[in-house]
Scaffold this motif. Structure first.
Motif, mmCIF file in Angstrom:
data_model
loop_
_atom_site.group_PDB
_atom_site.id
_atom_site.type_symbol
_atom_site.label_atom_id
_atom_site.label_comp_id
_atom_site.label_asym_id
_atom_site.label_seq_id
_atom_site.Cartn_x
_atom_site.Cartn_y
_atom_site.Cartn_z
ATOM 1 N N GLN A 59 38.196 45.182 42.675
ATOM 2 C CA GLN A 59 38.486 44.439 41.454
ATOM 3 C C GLN A 59 37.397 43.430 41.108
ATOM 4 O O GLN A 59 37.408 42.884 40.022
ATOM 5 N N HIS A 61 33.218 41.952 41.131
ATOM 6 C CA HIS A 61 31.775 42.172 41.216
ATOM 7 C C HIS A 61 31.114 40.800 41.342
ATOM 8 O O HIS A 61 31.469 39.868 40.620
ATOM 9 N N THR A 85 32.860 38.594 38.454
ATOM 10 C CA THR A 85 33.508 39.264 37.336
ATOM 11 C C THR A 85 34.692 40.022 37.909
ATOM 12 O O THR A 85 34.534 40.862 38.794
ATOM 13 N N ALA A 87 38.491 42.197 37.228
ATOM 14 C CA ALA A 87 39.009 43.225 36.321
ATOM 15 C C ALA A 87 39.328 42.590 34.979
ATOM 16 O O ALA A 87 39.822 41.469 34.917
ATOM 17 N N GLY A 88 39.011 43.296 33.912
ATOM 18 C CA GLY A 88 39.243 42.757 32.583
ATOM 19 C C GLY A 88 38.141 41.823 32.125
ATOM 20 O O GLY A 88 38.285 41.104 31.156
ATOM 21 N N ASN A 89 37.015 41.801 32.867
ATOM 22 C CA ASN A 89 35.845 40.975 32.552
ATOM 23 C C ASN A 89 36.108 39.481 32.600
ATOM 24 O O ASN A 89 35.410 38.708 31.963
ATOM 25 N N THR A 90 37.116 39.055 33.334
ATOM 26 C CA THR A 90 37.343 37.636 33.552
ATOM 27 C C THR A 90 36.235 37.102 34.447
ATOM 28 O O THR A 90 35.914 37.706 35.470
ATOM 29 N N GLN A 91 35.645 35.979 34.055
ATOM 30 C CA GLN A 91 34.532 35.384 34.798
ATOM 31 C C GLN A 91 35.014 34.192 35.622
ATOM 32 O O GLN A 91 35.800 33.380 35.121
#
Length: 135
Positions: A59, A61, A85, A87-91
């Motif tokens: 999930q 990166h 990052t 899942a869903g591009n949450t930072q």
């Protein structure tokens, strides 16, 4: 220590419990503190925490930066920023301290301590003149 750190973050990204545990030293005195988490000591509690984190599979990166390193022949300390990052591009931005010890089988983690990084303010970041005076 750099190879151990790469293995740590590869296992983290891959949600690979066995890979993660091979990074950790097999001795008393290892510790792990996840963001907002409790202080975990010993292989069993650290393994259980990673198992819980990895239960949903891959999930995360990581992009690492601002790495500072201090070492001698047996001990290495890395302090760095984890730019994560999810899942869903949450930072997420986390500051981590990773400590490695060298034994007869190589470099192994003895401490991972991570906490949320403060929000960035590009106007005051890295400018000591903008820091308030301490009295």
């Amino acid at each position: 220590p750099e190879a151990a750190e790469r293995a740590f973050y590869n296992a983290f990204e891959d949600a690979d419990l066995e890979g993660m545990m091979t990074v950790w030293a097999r001795q008393a005195g290892i510790e792990c503190i996840h963001p907002f988490g409790e202080r975990l000591q010993g292989t069993a509690s650290i393994r259980k925490s990673w198992q819980q984190l990895f239960r949903n599979g891959k999930q995360l990166h990581f992009r690492l930066d601002q790495i500072s390193s201090s070492s001698d022949a047996r001990l290495c300390i890395h302090v760095l920023h984890e730019n994560i990052t999810a899942a869903g591009n949450t930072q997420h931005r986390v500051i981590a301290t990773n400590v490695y010890r060298r034994d007869t089988s190589g470099w192994h983690m003895i401490l991972h301590h991570a906490s949320p990084a403060p929000e960035r303010d590009n106007n005051t970041a890295k400018n000591p003149e903008n820091e308030p005076a301490l009295h």
